[in-house]
Enzyme design. Structure first.
Site, PDB file in Angstrom:
ATOM      1  NE  ARG A  13      -3.022  -1.420   3.150  1.00 46.21           N
ATOM      2  CZ  ARG A  13      -3.502  -1.084   4.338  1.00 46.21           C
ATOM      3  NH1 ARG A  13      -4.226   0.017   4.478  1.00 46.21           N
ATOM      4  NH2 ARG A  13      -3.247  -1.829   5.393  1.00 46.21           N
ATOM      5  CD  GLU A 150      -5.482 -11.716  15.255  1.00 42.36           C
ATOM      6  OE1 GLU A 150      -5.429 -10.786  14.442  1.00 42.36           O
ATOM      7  OE2 GLU A 150      -4.967 -11.648  16.390  1.00 42.36           O
TER       8      GLU A 150
END
Ligand code: UD1
Ligand code: CA
Length: 453
Positions: A13, A150
């Site tokens: 990114r 998670e």
């Protein structure tokens, strides 16, 4: 204590050819900030887990206390730490850090280490308003940590938990080795989660403790340029705060950039948009005008630097005045009360006390004596196309405007050079030396006029 730094992520990114952990924050790579924190804690050994093509990172930051472990393919954070285990001694306590979490502070880490003691598992956790995306810390009725779930594996109820895992933890190496061998990848992402060691620790009856960071910014990661810029501002804000706490006047603490070390004496004042690089020392009472860039300089007390000056590799004495638009390059050494005015470039030259170059000059490879006045437009012709030569100007000399000093050449003490002189031979002390065509006026001269057709 030994440290593992996870740095295998690609950082797609960032959209950059530079690996993510080499992206600069405050002028140095993200990973260098993390290494500095690890070293400040007294880490005996630091293992950096890098991805395929991590050579650039290694080339840039390798050091004797570092070992490098490659992780490819990348099968999760647990798998990443596993790659480091062969490099760690069994007796050590292991601190896990992240190459893209650059602001982690040593005070916070020292507290986490204290909480860990010799044989506990210590997690750095934080309560946030919006826990989306993070692993959640699950506790039993007695408040003991039982495991981390998670986000992608969590039930709606578990997602309501606002205490999140920063990822930073401390564990005894021998335990860690055992837990990492036992974790699987049967989860929503098909990854080996480092966070799964927490549930195993609880099952094994190992005490799990948590600590909180001094500031949440310490736990923030960088994934894109916007986050990088945001962390840069946080970092600079804390530097600015430290400067102000030490008594420095910042006209606007939001408009300063320190990309290295800035050491200030008492009553230093810094106007807006200044950049400090390398090691900069400002003496008592120094004033820096707006829009200056200072790199590796030492500025004597009471010196004023006017706006738009660019100083590099320079030492000044006391009560000098430079700028606006002064440019000094490496090897510039100025005495006390020296004046360097606008559009004056100085390189590899010394100016003794009270010397002045007020306007539009280039002074390179020169020694300028005390009280010398260098007129506007003076140029040292220090380069003959092949070699550099020195110009020496004695004390109290006066260099007329628009003079060229063709080096190697010497100007004697107290000598005066007439304006427009091109000096190719030494000028004797105390005399006027001038080299220019004698001025004449032609009495009968008539200006040509345009012919009529
Ligand atoms: C991880 C934690 C999560 C925590 C969050 C904090 C796990 C399973 N989850 O989630 O609980 O709230 O960080 O930001 O650990 N990395 C490798 N190799 C890999 C995978 C990751 O080196 O195979 C590195 C990445 O470069 C990155 C760090 O580990 O620096 C974290 O990886 P990331 O994928 O961002 O973890 P999260 O899913 O965000
Ligand atoms: Ca992450």
């Amino acid at each position: 204590m030994e440290v593992v730094i996870l740095a295998a992520g690609q950082g797609k990114r960032m959209r950059s050819v530079l690996p993510k952990v080499l992206q600069p924050l405050a002028g140095k790579p993200l990973l260098a900030h993390v290494l500095a924190s690890a070293r400040a804690l007294g880490a005996r050994r630091i293992c950096v887990v890098h991805g395929h093509g991590g050579e650039a990172v290694r080339l840039r930051l390798d050091a004797p206390d570092l070992v490098w472990a490659e992780q490819s393919p990348q099968l999760g954070t647990g798998h990443a730490v596993l790659q480091a285990m062969p490099h760690l001694s069994n007796e050590a306590r292991v601190l896990v850090l992240y190459g893209d979490v650059p602001l982690i502070g040593t005070a916070t880490l020292a507290r986490l280490m204290d909480a860990a003691g010799k044989d506990r598992l210590a997690l750095l956790t934080v309560e946030v308003g919006n826990p989306a995306g993070y692993g959640r810390i699950l506790r039993d009725g007695a408040g003991r940590v039982t495991r981390i779930v998670e986000e992608k594996d969590a039930t709606p109820d578990e997602r309501l938990v606002r205490e999140i895992n920063t990822g930073i933890l401390v564990a005894p190496a021998s335990r860690l080795r055992d837990w990492l061998a036992r974790i699987g990848n049967d989860n929503a992402q098909g990854e080996y989660y480092l966070t799964d060691i927490v549930g195993l620790a609880a099952q094994d009856g190992v005490e799990i403790v948590t600590a909180a960071p001094d500031d949440v910014s310490e736990t923030l990661g960088v994934n894109d340029k916007a986050q990088l810029a945001a962390l840069e501002r946080m970092f600079q804000a804390s530097v600015a705060r430290g400067l102000m706490d030490a008594g420095v006047t910042l006209i606007d603490p939001a408009r300063i950039d320190v990309r290295g070390e800035l050491h200030c004496g008492r009553d230093v004042e810094i106007d807006v948009n200044c950049v400090f690089e390398g090691r900069v020392e400002l003496g008592d009472g120094v004033v820096i005008g707006a829009n200056c860039v200072l790199r590796d300089v030492q500025i004597g007390g009471r010196t004023h630097i006017a706006p738009f000056s660019h100083l590099d590799g320079t030492v000044t004495g006391e009560a000098c005045s430079l700028g606006p638009f002064a440019r000094t390059r490496p090897g510039t050494v100025l005495g006390n009360e020296v004046h360097v005015g606008n559009f004056v470039e100085i390189k590899n030259s010394t100016f003794a006390d009270d010397a002045k170059a007020g306007h539009l000059s280039y002074i390179g490879d020169a020694s300028v004596g005390a009280r010398v006045n260098i007129g506007a437009g003076t140029i040292t012709c220090n380069y003959d196309g092949a070699n550099k030569h020195r110009t020496e100007i004695g004390d109290d000399a006066f260099i007329g405007s628009d003079t060229q000093l063709v080096a190697p050449v010497r100007v004697g003490r107290g000598a005066t050079l007439g304006a427009g002189t091109t000096l190719t031979r030494d000028a004797p002390p105390d005399q006027l030396t001038v080299s220019r065509a004698r001025q004449q006026s032609l009495a009968g001269w008539v200006r040509p006029v345009k012919k009529k057709k």
